[in-house]
Design an enzyme around this catalytic site. Structure first.
Site, PDB file in Angstrom:
ATOM      1  N   TYR A 368       0.732  -1.108   0.066  1.00  0.00           N
ATOM      2  CA  TYR A 368      -0.086  -0.058  -0.033  1.00  0.00           C
ATOM      3  C   TYR A 368       0.734   1.167   0.145  1.00  0.00           C
ATOM      4  CZ  TYR A 368       0.012  -0.049   5.261  1.00  0.00           C
ATOM      5  OH  TYR A 368       0.120  -0.030   6.690  1.00  0.00           O
ATOM      6  N   GLU A 369       0.180   2.441  -0.573  1.00  0.00           N
ATOM      7  CA  GLU A 369       0.858   3.667  -0.738  1.00  0.00           C
ATOM      8  C   GLU A 369       2.027   3.499  -1.602  1.00  0.00           C
ATOM      9  OE1 GLU A 369       0.832   7.385   0.346  1.00  0.00           O
ATOM     10  OE2 GLU A 369      -1.017   6.288   0.255  1.00  0.00           O
ATOM     11  N   GLY A 370       1.838   2.496  -2.685  1.00  0.00           N
ATOM     12  CA  GLY A 370       2.739   2.560  -3.985  1.00  0.00           C
ATOM     13  C   GLY A 370       3.626   1.227  -3.598  1.00  0.00           C
TER      14      GLY A 370
END
Length: 546
Positions: A368-370
């Site tokens: 998550y978050e890239g």
């Protein structure tokens, strides 16, 4: 809150540790993990101003918050991850969901919504991800249609869906990215708005103490004043403005979770007698499963702290630095948790010890978050432009800087950092000349090598300047030894992996390439590596006694 006040930060962290000790036992966490259940009462209690008020860190003082800076927030994120990464994710979701308001909101919007979040302990969620628009927000399909009255826009009707939303099923306030006629825009949607529903909680591999749910919007009406910034088309810019900051927080998650896993394994190893002595006294055990991870943790800590200080100056931006921090720290934390299970053998594989759960939890930080792959591409693109603009001199100039640092302080690995930078410059230039960046895999791997070089550089520079990174439990002499180890290994990885990429497409001869990256010079710097690693192992045993 006093800005950059170390004493205040430490008091806050101590309060968080004490709260966890009193309220979040291993048995409590195991029970909720087994049930795949968010302890919502705990999350609400942690938000309460009279208990911890942890969410107040993100809210400016003028809106009844604590006005925490980036350093305070990453330190809290690290500690939360050491307690439970699912609970940490629930807190982070409020941080993340509030960011569009912080970045793009009008003064009136900030006053209204931040005061509501602060005073009413509201949970927030960040609604961006869709089935076809995860890291690729250009594929956004959720729409926001204007509602006009007497020629004036009075509101919007939002239609579409979101998925993988942290706090999705339990939040009170949602910031939602939708495609308005003027372009992608953020809207504030409150729970209970007609037409807005939340899907069932996902049954996840890890972070099971966090709520993750899809969102559905069926012509959900929001008034025009809920358009963040009161101007359409700013959504992508507002999202990109905080990538450096939000990814730094997830980097702190990877650091904290990885530390907790390795320290659990090390304490166990000091008690576990094998072949006449504690496992922790065995060189092979330490150098394979424990010591390398703590070297990388201290390098990650130095880089996270350095990036946080830059963000406090520049406020927003630093997307490449945030990507480097997250890639390095989360991949390090994930591998460390895996090795912690191995270090504890059958005990590590059971739910009796926390490392099994940490391994399941920490994997999400690489997603998550890239994802790590998106971050590798982000890092590559950012530094590739610097390489091209400087005609190949970007890393050569940094190599010269570290050669000068080595002349002043030969004990921190600056010579190896310089060699790594020169090797990286050579690899990038060969990729340019041979047009190798048409291979996507090569661009991914170049992003990884760039992160290795830049993290090693920051860690080494801080030691050369006599700085002990906040949160570290080691003295400068030990950190300098760690920096030497890290710099050597990073330079070797850059040279050998870089050669592998170029040779893999037949773009050079092995002999010529080895000479151009100065592989022999890098190998010569390995002298004393094992001695330094043994010294670090001894310090770890002293620091984390059973």
């Amino acid at each position: 809150m006093a800005k950059n006040d170390l004493t205040t930060r430490n008091l806050m962290l101590d309060s968080l540790k004490q709260y966890a000790k009193n309220r979040l036992s291993h048995e409590f966490i195991r029970e909720h993990d087994a049930k795949n259940e968010i302890p919502l009462d705990i999350l609400k209690e942690m938000y309460d101003r009279d208990t911890l008020g942890v969410h107040l860190l993100l809210i400016p003082e003028e809106y009844n918050g604590l006005g925490g800076q980036t350093t305070e927030i990453y330190r809290v994120c690290e500690q939360l991850a050491r307690i439970d990464l699912g609970i940490a994710t629930g807190v982070f979701a409020t941080f993340l969901g509030s960011d569009p308001i912080n970045v793009g909101g009008t003064p009136e919007q900030k006053a209204k919504w931040f005061k509501k979040i602060a005073d009413e302990n509201k949970l927030v969620a960040y609604g961006a991800t869709e089935a076809d628009a995860g890291s690729d927000l250009v594929s956004l399909r959720t729409r926001a249609e204007r509602v006009e009255k007497d020629g004036k826009i009075v509101g919007y009707k939002i239609t579409g869906s979101k998925m993988w939303i942290s706090n999705g099923g339990v939040a009170d306030i949602y910031t939602v990215l939708a495609l308005a006629p003027g372009g992608p825009s953020w809207f504030i949607v409150e729970k209970g708005t007609p037409g807005f529903t939340q899907d069932a909680h996902e049954d996840k591999h890890g972070i099971r103490l966090s709520n993750t749910a899809g969102l559905a919007f069926d012509e959900v009406y929001v008034p025009a004043e809920n358009l963040i910034g009161l101007e359409e088309g700013k959504g992508f810019l507002q999202a990109q403005a905080v990538f450096g900051y939000t990814r730094l927080m997830v980097a702190a998650f990877g650091l904290g979770a990885g530390e907790e896993a390795v320290e659990t394994a090390l304490v166990y190893a000091q008690q576990r007698i094998q072949a006449g002595g504690p496992l922790a006294e065995k060189q092979g055990f330490m150098l394979k499963l424990i010591t390398p991870h703590y070297v990388r943790f201290e390098a990650a800590r130095a880089y996270i702290d350095w990036t946080a200080k830059q963000l406090e100056i520049n406020n927003h931006g630093l997307a490449t630095e945030g990507a480097i921090a997250k890639l390095y720290a989360t991949e390090s934390g994930n591998k460390a948790a895996e090795d912690a299970i191995q270090a504890m053998g059958g005990f590590g594989y059971t739910k009796e010890f926390a490392v099994e759960k940490i391994k399941r939890d920490v994997k999400i930080t690489c997603i998550y978050e890239g994802t790590s792959e998106v971050l590798e591409m982000t890092i590559f693109r950012g530094r590739w432009q610097e390489h091209l603009k400087s005609r190949g001199q970007y890393y050569i100039k940094q190599a010269e800087e570290f050669e000068a640092i080595h002349a002043q302080n030969p004990n921190v690995g600056a010579d190896s950092v310089a060699l790594g930078f020169r090797a990286l410059a050579r690899v990038l230039e060969d990729c340019r000349a041979q047009k190798l960046t048409r291979h996507q895999y090569i661009t991914f791997m170049l992003g990884d090598l760039i992160s290795e070089a830049e993290v090693a550089a920051v860690f080494t520079r801080q030691c050369a300047e006599g700085k002990v990174t906040e949160g570290s439990r080691f003295d400068l002499a030990t950190l300098s030894t760690m920096a030497r180890v890290n710099a050597r290994l990073s330079a070797f990885k850059i040279a050998t992996d870089g050669m592998k990429l170029i040779l893999g497409v037949g773009a050079a001869s092995a002999q010529d390439l080895a000479a151009s990256v100065n592989l022999i010079g890098i190998e010569e710097k390995m002298t004393g590596l094992i001695t330094d690693e043994d010294a670090v192992s001894a310090k770890l045993r002293d620091t984390f006694k059973a």
